[in-house]
Design a protein around this motif. Structure first.
Motif, mmCIF file in Angstrom:
data_model
loop_
_atom_site.group_PDB
_atom_site.id
_atom_site.type_symbol
_atom_site.label_atom_id
_atom_site.label_comp_id
_atom_site.label_asym_id
_atom_site.label_seq_id
_atom_site.Cartn_x
_atom_site.Cartn_y
_atom_site.Cartn_z
ATOM 1 N N VAL A 61 0.843 -1.199 0.000
ATOM 2 C CA VAL A 61 0.000 0.000 0.000
ATOM 3 C C VAL A 61 0.875 1.245 0.000
ATOM 4 C CG1 VAL A 61 -1.843 1.244 1.177
ATOM 5 C CG2 VAL A 61 -1.793 -1.256 1.258
ATOM 6 N N PHE A 62 1.921 1.217 0.830
ATOM 7 C CA PHE A 62 2.831 2.368 0.902
ATOM 8 C C PHE A 62 3.531 2.589 -0.438
ATOM 9 C CE2 PHE A 62 6.982 4.293 1.791
ATOM 10 C CZ PHE A 62 6.580 5.435 2.486
ATOM 11 N N ARG A 63 3.976 1.508 -1.045
ATOM 12 C CA ARG A 63 4.669 1.588 -2.338
ATOM 13 C C ARG A 63 3.732 2.138 -3.414
ATOM 14 N NH1 ARG A 63 6.597 -3.099 -2.156
ATOM 15 N NH2 ARG A 63 4.986 -4.189 -3.351
ATOM 16 N N PHE A 64 2.463 1.748 -3.356
ATOM 17 C CA PHE A 64 1.466 2.258 -4.294
ATOM 18 C C PHE A 64 1.351 3.784 -4.168
ATOM 19 C CE2 PHE A 64 -2.878 3.861 -4.536
ATOM 20 C CZ PHE A 64 -3.183 3.627 -5.872
ATOM 21 N N CYS A 65 1.309 4.284 -2.920
ATOM 22 C CA CYS A 65 1.199 5.728 -2.691
ATOM 23 C C CYS A 65 2.386 6.467 -3.296
ATOM 24 C CB CYS A 65 1.112 6.018 -1.194
ATOM 25 S SG CYS A 65 -0.316 5.283 -0.372
ATOM 26 N N LYS A 66 3.567 5.909 -3.110
ATOM 27 C CA LYS A 66 4.778 6.521 -3.677
ATOM 28 C C LYS A 66 4.750 6.464 -5.209
ATOM 29 C CE LYS A 66 8.341 7.078 -1.490
ATOM 30 N NZ LYS A 66 9.042 8.241 -0.911
ATOM 31 N N ARG A 67 4.242 5.354 -5.741
ATOM 32 C CA ARG A 67 4.220 5.153 -7.196
ATOM 33 C C ARG A 67 3.367 6.212 -7.894
ATOM 34 N NH1 ARG A 67 5.058 0.529 -10.278
ATOM 35 N NH2 ARG A 67 6.509 0.012 -8.595
ATOM 36 N N ILE A 68 2.283 6.645 -7.251
ATOM 37 C CA ILE A 68 1.412 7.623 -7.903
ATOM 38 C C ILE A 68 1.762 9.067 -7.513
ATOM 39 C CG2 ILE A 68 -0.474 5.967 -8.149
ATOM 40 C CD1 ILE A 68 -1.897 7.428 -5.837
ATOM 41 N N GLY A 69 2.897 9.230 -6.780
ATOM 42 C CA GLY A 69 3.410 10.578 -6.571
ATOM 43 C C GLY A 69 3.210 11.197 -5.213
ATOM 44 N N PHE A 70 2.880 10.378 -4.192
ATOM 45 C CA PHE A 70 2.698 10.927 -2.855
ATOM 46 C C PHE A 70 3.815 10.480 -1.922
ATOM 47 C CE2 PHE A 70 -1.560 11.004 -4.685
ATOM 48 C CZ PHE A 70 -1.957 12.300 -4.376
ATOM 49 N N LYS A 71 4.039 11.270 -0.876
ATOM 50 C CA LYS A 71 5.117 10.984 0.063
ATOM 51 C C LYS A 71 4.839 9.698 0.835
ATOM 52 C CE LYS A 71 7.795 13.194 3.757
ATOM 53 N NZ LYS A 71 7.921 14.405 4.593
ATOM 54 N N GLY A 72 3.572 9.417 1.079
ATOM 55 C CA GLY A 72 3.197 8.228 1.831
ATOM 56 C C GLY A 72 1.690 8.091 1.908
ATOM 57 N N TYR A 73 1.228 7.159 2.720
ATOM 58 C CA TYR A 73 -0.204 6.864 2.816
ATOM 59 C C TYR A 73 -0.997 8.060 3.322
ATOM 60 C CZ TYR A 73 -4.541 4.574 4.229
ATOM 61 O OH TYR A 73 -5.861 4.235 4.389
ATOM 62 N N GLN A 74 -0.496 8.707 4.376
ATOM 63 C CA GLN A 74 -1.221 9.821 4.969
ATOM 64 C C GLN A 74 -1.383 10.966 3.986
ATOM 65 O OE1 GLN A 74 -2.720 9.483 7.632
ATOM 66 N NE2 GLN A 74 -3.326 11.514 8.346
ATOM 67 N N ALA A 75 -0.323 11.268 3.237
ATOM 68 C CA ALA A 75 -0.386 12.351 2.248
ATOM 69 C C ALA A 75 -1.410 12.035 1.170
ATOM 70 C CB ALA A 75 0.992 12.564 1.634
ATOM 71 N N MET A 76 -1.445 10.774 0.724
ATOM 72 C CA MET A 76 -2.411 10.387 -0.295
ATOM 73 C C MET A 76 -3.833 10.483 0.235
ATOM 74 S SD MET A 76 -3.306 6.775 -2.066
ATOM 75 C CE MET A 76 -4.326 6.522 -0.615
#
Length: 281
Positions: free
Chosen positions: A53-68
């Protein structure tokens, strides 16, 4: 401002791994459910690792889960504009009051949706272990910092806050590794506030940032970041709307400390009451 989270997911979908596509589908099918869930709950629902899940958030351009999650919450809330936000010239005084109260309620609800359990727990832990806690904020955020001092002076923890930004910077220069600086800035970009948190960090103090923007500079210097979610309306800026959420976050930290540090807090509270009572005699 908030990024287009759903658009980023769709544009990157073809490049995602199979497991990452499961996360993407989960969000696209029911984004409202996503903003209520922790990263652990999402991973459990999808039978994948938290790291996926964390890697997915980074993949679409966010710093992490919370930012997304913050970006997603802002995006899906905004289209649902309620009529109470539209103040009309013919509205009665009571109608205007009703609309303002409803707007404040939604600010609190939005902030509650993005409140990260791990972050609030870490913030409470840092405050509990602190020898000294200082609250910093400039402009409108200074009122929140003073309110925080007013609360935390009752906890038994050494708490301080200054109105003048120069005094704040001087005070931050005296912090050490046993201290905690709580820095409040809606934009997270205020120059004076950044100088203060940089100084606190330079001296080894732990830092807690309260802001409305997860990618703001203040987050780079925060050991823990707590976020608010608010919207700009015709008569109130986003920063003004966020203040009630900032105050509520401070209140949540305060009550947690009072509960965990019951005996010390009770003794401190009695001393405060006695001092106030003596001045009235």
């Amino acid at each position: 401002m908030a990024q287009n989270c759903l658009g980023k997911i769709r544009s990157n979908y073809a490049r995602l791994s199979e497991k990452e596509k499961k996360v993407a589908d989960y969000i696209l099918e029911n984004p409202e459910r996503m903003i209520h869930n922790t990263i652990n709950e999402v991973a459990e629902d999808l039978n994948v690792a938290d790291a996926t899940v964390f890697r997915f958030c980074k993949r679409i351009g966010f710093k992490g889960y919370q930012a997304m999650k913050i970006a997603l919450a802002s995006e899906i809330m905004k289209p649902i504009q309620q009529i109470y936000e539209e103040i009309g010239e013919n509205d009665t005084e009571k109608t205007v009051a009703d609309k303002i109260f409803q707007s404040n309620i939604r600010t609190l609800e939005n902030t509650l949706h993005i409140l990260d359990e791990a972050s609030i727990k870490k913030a409470v832990s840092l405050l509990m272990q602190a020898n000294r806690v200082e609250f910093y904020g400039t402009g409108g955020s200074n009122a929140v910092a003073i309110d925080a001092f007013h609360k935390f002076v009752r906890t038994g923890i050494k708490a301080f806050a200054f109105i003048d930004s120069h005094f704040q910077l001087m005070s931050a220069s005296q912090l050490c590794a046993q201290d905690v600086a709580v820095v409040i800035s809606h934009s997270g970009t205020n120059k004076d506030t950044l100088n203060i948190i940089k100084m606190a960090k330079k001296n080894g103090a732990k830092t807690i940032g309260i802001t409305g923007f997860p990618k703001s500079p203040i987050c780079q210097y925060s050991d823990v970041a707590l976020f608010t979610s608010s919207e700009e309306t015709e008569y109130r800026s986003e920063a003004l709307s966020s203040r009630i959420a900032q105050l509520s976050l401070i209140d949540a930290l305060y009550v947690n400390i009072m509960v965990l540090n019951k005996e010390k807090a009770k003794h401190s509270l009695e001393k405060v009451r006695e001092a106030i009572s003596d001045t009235r005699m």
